[in-house]
Each structure stands twice: as structure tokens, then as C-alpha cells.
Scaffold this motif. Structure first.
Motif, PDB file in Angstrom:
ATOM      1  N   LEU A   6      -4.152 -36.805   7.896  1.00  0.00           N
ATOM      2  CA  LEU A   6      -3.367 -36.119   8.914  1.00  0.00           C
ATOM      3  C   LEU A   6      -1.925 -35.955   8.430  1.00  0.00           C
ATOM      4  N   VAL A   7      -1.377 -34.754   8.613  1.00  0.00           N
ATOM      5  CA  VAL A   7       0.029 -34.493   8.316  1.00  0.00           C
ATOM      6  C   VAL A   7       0.625 -33.776   9.520  1.00  0.00           C
ATOM      7  N   ALA A   8       1.612 -34.396  10.137  1.00  0.00           N
ATOM      8  CA  ALA A   8       2.275 -33.774  11.278  1.00  0.00           C
ATOM      9  C   ALA A   8       3.209 -32.672  10.798  1.00  0.00           C
ATOM     10  N   VAL A   9       3.195 -31.547  11.476  1.00  0.00           N
ATOM     11  CA  VAL A   9       4.088 -30.429  11.171  1.00  0.00           C
ATOM     12  C   VAL A   9       4.931 -30.164  12.409  1.00  0.00           C
ATOM     13  N   TYR A  10       6.206 -30.506  12.317  1.00  0.00           N
ATOM     14  CA  TYR A  10       7.109 -30.276  13.444  1.00  0.00           C
ATOM     15  C   TYR A  10       7.667 -28.865  13.329  1.00  0.00           C
ATOM     16  N   PRO A  60      12.324 -39.968  21.844  1.00  0.00           N
ATOM     17  CA  PRO A  60      11.752 -40.752  20.741  1.00  0.00           C
ATOM     18  C   PRO A  60      10.305 -41.152  20.958  1.00  0.00           C
ATOM     19  N   ALA A  61       9.936 -41.467  22.183  1.00  0.00           N
ATOM     20  CA  ALA A  61       8.551 -41.874  22.446  1.00  0.00           C
ATOM     21  C   ALA A  61       7.590 -40.727  22.177  1.00  0.00           C
ATOM     22  N   ALA A  62       7.979 -39.514  22.574  1.00  0.00           N
ATOM     23  CA  ALA A  62       7.130 -38.349  22.316  1.00  0.00           C
ATOM     24  C   ALA A  62       7.029 -38.077  20.813  1.00  0.00           C
ATOM     25  N   LEU A  63       8.124 -38.247  20.089  1.00  0.00           N
ATOM     26  CA  LEU A  63       8.079 -38.080  18.635  1.00  0.00           C
ATOM     27  C   LEU A  63       7.167 -39.124  18.002  1.00  0.00           C
ATOM     28  N   ASP A  64       7.225 -40.335  18.496  1.00  0.00           N
ATOM     29  CA  ASP A  64       6.342 -41.381  17.974  1.00  0.00           C
ATOM     30  C   ASP A  64       4.876 -41.020  18.206  1.00  0.00           C
ATOM     31  N   ARG A  65       4.567 -40.476  19.376  1.00  0.00           N
ATOM     32  CA  ARG A  65       3.186 -40.049  19.646  1.00  0.00           C
ATOM     33  C   ARG A  65       2.787 -38.891  18.736  1.00  0.00           C
ATOM     34  N   ALA A  66       3.733 -38.006  18.470  1.00  0.00           N
ATOM     35  CA  ALA A  66       3.437 -36.857  17.612  1.00  0.00           C
ATOM     36  C   ALA A  66       3.092 -37.292  16.197  1.00  0.00           C
ATOM     37  N   LEU A  67       3.704 -38.369  15.726  1.00  0.00           N
ATOM     38  CA  LEU A  67       3.492 -38.831  14.357  1.00  0.00           C
ATOM     39  C   LEU A  67       2.425 -39.913  14.247  1.00  0.00           C
ATOM     40  N   ALA A  68       1.871 -40.343  15.352  1.00  0.00           N
ATOM     41  CA  ALA A  68       0.900 -41.438  15.332  1.00  0.00           C
ATOM     42  C   ALA A  68      -0.315 -41.089  14.476  1.00  0.00           C
TER      43      ALA A  68
END
Length: 342
Positions: A6-10, A60-68
Motif C-alpha cells: 500500500l502507498v498512500a497518495v495525498y 492529525p488523526a485523519a492523516l494518521d488514518r489515511a496513512l495506516a
């Protein structure tokens, strides 16, 4: 090929983000779509069948979920003056590598200044400006240097057939313009200098088939941050063909339009890099098509190399310091043509 990592793409729904998502899939990664606009993310997810994870940079919490669960994150969302620091912070919390495609001079300088010590101490990998501007020029300059440990000057000349900027490019440019209070910037005497005079107009002798072209001198791009971040070169100058500079300056220039099945525009480029030392000169030249599209293989090749341990350092580092520059450029053969004169 990657084995389904998995690779997150912001910023996955943006113009460059879509190219990055497609390239990740081509390389065997599984992109996770993220960004600030939930509606655009949902549309992109419906079109691609990929997972969408909305996240605001001030959450920050949403970003953490995005990168989980992600092995790495690629930040394609400008202006990077707004997004880079929060996404890097999230990557550090997640313990994963961070790559972005920032072309903003000040945003890239901020990344080096703010995160160099923390990333190095954490053994983390942060690669800013892994894009056409900043990354490609740095790789070419590093490869051209070869066994030189220092040079007197480096010149990066951009021979673009034209430049239809995206909305993201215009937004990032507006932020940079405001941060500079309307001044222009150059890298001279070993530092960034801000000036209010007009940039010089001159002719640059591009190699064939382009040949000599009128250019704007000191049309400064992110190379003035990436190149001197690791190469002992006190003078780094970038140039832009007049036609492309006019396109960028004209508010009526439309956004790029797809001209093939991969979504690339008809734009072509030639990047001519010359380094000089004590009367000697070395050159590296790259040619290709569509500056936004070619950013995707640059960023994804960086991700692939980081995740397979093909790096030379940790912390915040530009492409030329993080990777074997000549080998990296050769790996881009399907996307660029390379001439390296040492």
C-alpha cells in the motif's frame, strides 16, 4: 514489481496525483487515495476501484488514518507550503518514508530546515521535490558531476515547447509570490538571494534538435534548493524558454489537455544541465514529454528504491543525494531519453 504494498497518495485526485496513482498501479503497488476534498476522492475511488481516505491537513488523526498500513506516502497536494509539514509529521508518526512533488522553492527549503535533524535522528527518509522541477535537474546535475567533489557553477536550462499550468501550479505560484513579497529569487554566492530587478534575457545553446533559444535567465525553480543541498556548488542558475515563461505568466493560458490514451499532453521538454569547474565542463541532457506526467515515474521510482533499500542516506535528502543518480536516470528510460557527457 511491487508485491501489492500500500502507498498512500495525498492529493490523489489532482492532475499530477492521477499520474502518480496510475504509475503506482503499473509498478504493482496498491494506491490508497487521500486528500482534502472528500467529494473528489469519492469520484476518483469510483473510477479506479481504490480505497479513499479523506484527510484535512489540520486534522492529525485523519492523516494518521489515511496513512495506516501504508508502506510509504507520496504527497501530490499543493500548495506544499500548506501540506508538506503536516503530511511529513504524519509520515514520521507512522514510521514510513515520505516523498513529495513540490516545486515551491520556499516550501522545499522549509522541509530541509524544519525536518533535517528529526528525520535523521529517526532514521526516516524524506525526499522533497521528487518531480520534474527540483528532482530531475538535481539528478542530472549529480550525474554530470561524476567524480567531481565540487564545481564552480551549475546551469539548468529548461527547453519547454510550451507550458499549460495546472490549477495547482498556479495556486502554488501565488503562494510563493506572496511569500517573496513579489520579489524574484536566485541562488548565488552560496545562498538564496531575493531581488526586485528584472531577470536577464539571453540565448541558451540547447543541444540538437532544439538548438539555440531565447530564454529568461534566473527563472528560478526548485533546483536552487535541491542541488546545493548536497553538492558544493555556490552558483546554481536555472533558465526557461521564453515561450513557456509567457504561457505561465498569462492568466488565460488553459490547463493541459490530454493528447494520448495515457493522459499526457503534447508538450515536450529538453532539460540541459551544465556543470563547470576550473574551465572544465560536463553536461547531462534529458528529453521527454509532459512535465506533469513524467513526475509520476520520478516519484514512484523513488518510492520503489526506498522500499527496497536502494538509498544512500537517511533524513531529508534530495534525489541526487538519496539515490545513485546515473542509475536512477537510466531506470527512467521508458519515460526520458538521457545523454550523459563526462
Amino acid at each position: 514489481m511491487a508485491s501489492g504494498q500500500l502507498v498512500a497518495v495525498y492529493g490523489a485526485y489532482g492532475h499530477t496525483g492521477r499520474f502518480v496513482v496510475a504509475e503506482l498501479r503499473e509498478r504493482g503497488f496498491v494506491p490508497v487515495l487521500s486528500g482534502r476534498d472528500a467529494g473528489k476522492l469519492e469520484k476518483a475511488a469510483a473510477e479506479t476501484g481504490l480505497e479513499a481516505r479523506p484527510a484535512s491537513v489540520d486534522d492529525p488523526a485523519a492523516l494518521d488514518r489515511a496513512l495506516a498500513g501504508a508502506a510509504a506516502v507520496v504527497n501530490c497536494a499543493g500548495p506544499f507550503a500548506v501540506t508538506a509539514a503536516p503530511v511529513i509529521e504524519a509520515a514520521l508518526r507512522a514510521g514510513i518514508p515520505y516523498v513529495d512533488v513540490a516545486a515551491e522553492i520556499e516550501a522545499n527549503a522549509d522541509t530541509f530546515a524544519r525536518f533535517a535533524d528529526r528525520a535523521r535522528e529517526a532514521g526516516a527518509v524524506v525526499v522533497p521535490a521528487m518531480a520534474f522541477y527540483g528532482g530531475l535537474g538535481d539528478l542530472l546535475a549529480t550525474a554530470a558531476m561524476g567524480d567531481w567533489t565540487a564545481a564552480d557553477e551549475a546551469h539548468v536550462a529548461y527547453g519547454l515547447s510550451g507550458w499549460h499550468p495546472t490549477a495547482g501550479t498556479r495556486a502554488a505560484g501565488a503562494v510563493s509570490h506572496a511569500r517573496r513579497d513579489g520579489r524574484r529569487v536566485r541562488y548565488a554566492n552560496g545562498r538564496l538571494e531575493y531581488r526586485r530587478d528584472d531577470p536577464p534575457a539571453l540565448e541558451w545553446a540547447f543541444p540538437a534538435p532544439m538548438g539555440p533559444r531565447d530564454v529568461i535567465g534566473e527563472f528560478t525553480m526548485a533546483d536552487v534548493v535541491t542541488v546545493p543541498s548536497h553538492l558544493a556548488i555556490p552558483e546554481v542558475t536555472t533558465y526557461m524558454t521564453v515561450e513557456a515563461a509567457r504561457d505561465m505568466a498569462n492568466p488565460d493560458t488553459p490547463a493541459p489537455v490530454a493528447a494520448d490514451e495515457n493522459g499526457r499532453s503534447a508538450q515536450t521538454f529538453l532539460v540541459d544541465v551544465v556543470v563547470r569547474s576550473g574551465g572544465r565542463e560536463r553536461r547531462a541532457v534529458a528529453t521527454g514529454r509532459d512535465i506533469y506526467a513524467v513526475t509520476a515515474p520520478l516519484a514512484v521510482e523513488a518510492v520503489a528504491r526506498v522500499l527496497t533499500g536502494r538509498t544512500r542516506t537517511t533524513g531529508v535528502a534530495s534525489a541526487g543525494e538519496m539515490f545513485d543518480a546515473a542509475d536512477f536516470l537510466r531506470a527512467l528510460a521508458p519515460h526520458i531519453s538521457l545523454e550523459l557527457d563526462q
